[in-house]
Design a protein around this motif. Structure first.
Motif, PDB file in Angstrom:
ATOM      1  N   SER A   1      41.254  29.587  31.749  1.00  0.00           N
ATOM      2  CA  SER A   1      40.669  28.238  31.962  1.00  0.00           C
ATOM      3  C   SER A   1      40.093  28.381  33.242  1.00  0.00           C
ATOM      4  N   SER A   2      40.313  29.036  34.291  1.00  0.00           N
ATOM      5  CA  SER A   2      39.308  29.262  35.280  1.00  0.00           C
ATOM      6  C   SER A   2      37.947  29.624  35.114  1.00  0.00           C
ATOM      7  N   PHE A   3      37.919  30.652  34.056  1.00  0.00           N
ATOM      8  CA  PHE A   3      36.558  31.252  33.759  1.00  0.00           C
ATOM      9  C   PHE A   3      35.888  30.361  32.929  1.00  0.00           C
ATOM     10  N   LEU A   4      36.607  29.377  32.081  1.00  0.00           N
ATOM     11  CA  LEU A   4      35.874  28.470  31.321  1.00  0.00           C
ATOM     12  C   LEU A   4      35.546  27.295  32.261  1.00  0.00           C
ATOM     13  N   ASN A   5      36.250  26.893  33.239  1.00  0.00           N
ATOM     14  CA  ASN A   5      35.617  25.810  34.072  1.00  0.00           C
ATOM     15  C   ASN A   5      34.406  26.228  34.812  1.00  0.00           C
ATOM     16  N   VAL A   6      34.160  27.603  35.138  1.00  0.00           N
ATOM     17  CA  VAL A   6      32.903  27.987  35.592  1.00  0.00           C
ATOM     18  C   VAL A   6      31.902  28.101  34.733  1.00  0.00           C
TER      19      VAL A   6
ATOM     20  N   LEU B   1      30.704  25.491  25.579  1.00  0.00           N
ATOM     21  CA  LEU B   1      31.883  26.420  26.020  1.00  0.00           C
ATOM     22  C   LEU B   1      33.079  25.535  25.937  1.00  0.00           C
ATOM     23  N   SER B   2      32.950  24.272  26.377  1.00  0.00           N
ATOM     24  CA  SER B   2      34.089  23.451  26.667  1.00  0.00           C
ATOM     25  C   SER B   2      35.039  23.314  25.471  1.00  0.00           C
TER      26      SER B   2
ATOM     27  N   ILE C   1      40.055  24.090  23.272  1.00  0.00           N
ATOM     28  CA  ILE C   1      40.932  23.871  22.139  1.00  0.00           C
ATOM     29  C   ILE C   1      41.808  24.975  21.764  1.00  0.00           C
ATOM     30  N   PRO C   2      41.372  25.994  21.354  1.00  0.00           N
ATOM     31  CA  PRO C   2      42.351  27.069  21.011  1.00  0.00           C
ATOM     32  C   PRO C   2      43.165  27.781  22.162  1.00  0.00           C
ATOM     33  N   LEU C   3      42.570  27.501  23.353  1.00  0.00           N
ATOM     34  CA  LEU C   3      43.518  27.797  24.574  1.00  0.00           C
ATOM     35  C   LEU C   3      44.737  26.817  24.653  1.00  0.00           C
TER      36      LEU C   3
END
Length: 81
Positions: A10-15, A23-24, A28-30
Motif C-alpha cells: 500500500s505504501s508503494f501504491l500510494n506513491v 493504479l488506485s 481492490i485485490p489488496l
C-alpha cells in the motif's frame, strides 16, 4: 506477516497512484487479500469472519492463540491438538 505485506504494497501504491491514477484500482485485490487473511484468523479462533469488523477485535486476533484441536471450520493450522 500479511499485515506487513499489505503495508508495504500500500505504501508503494500510494506513491505510484499519484502519478498514475489508474493504479488506485490495485487497492481492490489488496483489500481482498487483507480481509481474506483476517477471515482465516477468525476461523482459527472459531469465530465468523465478520468478527473482524468489530472495533479492536484486530488486537484480539493478534495476541490470542487459536482454538486447540478441531473447530467448526476445520483443524488447527498449527497442528495443536
Amino acid at each position: 506477516i500479511s499485515y506487513i505485506i499489505v503495508l508495504i504494497i500500500s505504501s508503494f501504491l500510494n506513491v505510484l497512484a499519484i502519478e498514475i491514477p489508474i493504479l488506485s484500482l490495485a487497492y481492490i485485490p489488496l483489500l481482498w487479500f487483507y480481509f481474506a487473511q483476517g477471515t482465516k484468523r477468525c476461523h482459527d479462533r472459531d469465530n465468523s469472519g465478520l468478527f473482524q469488523i468489530i472495533p479492536f477485535y484486530l488486537f484480539w486476533m493478534f495476541f490470542a492463540d487459536g482454538q486447540e484441536g478441531m473447530n467448526s471450520f476445520g483443524p488447527n493450522p498449527k497442528g495443536i491438538n
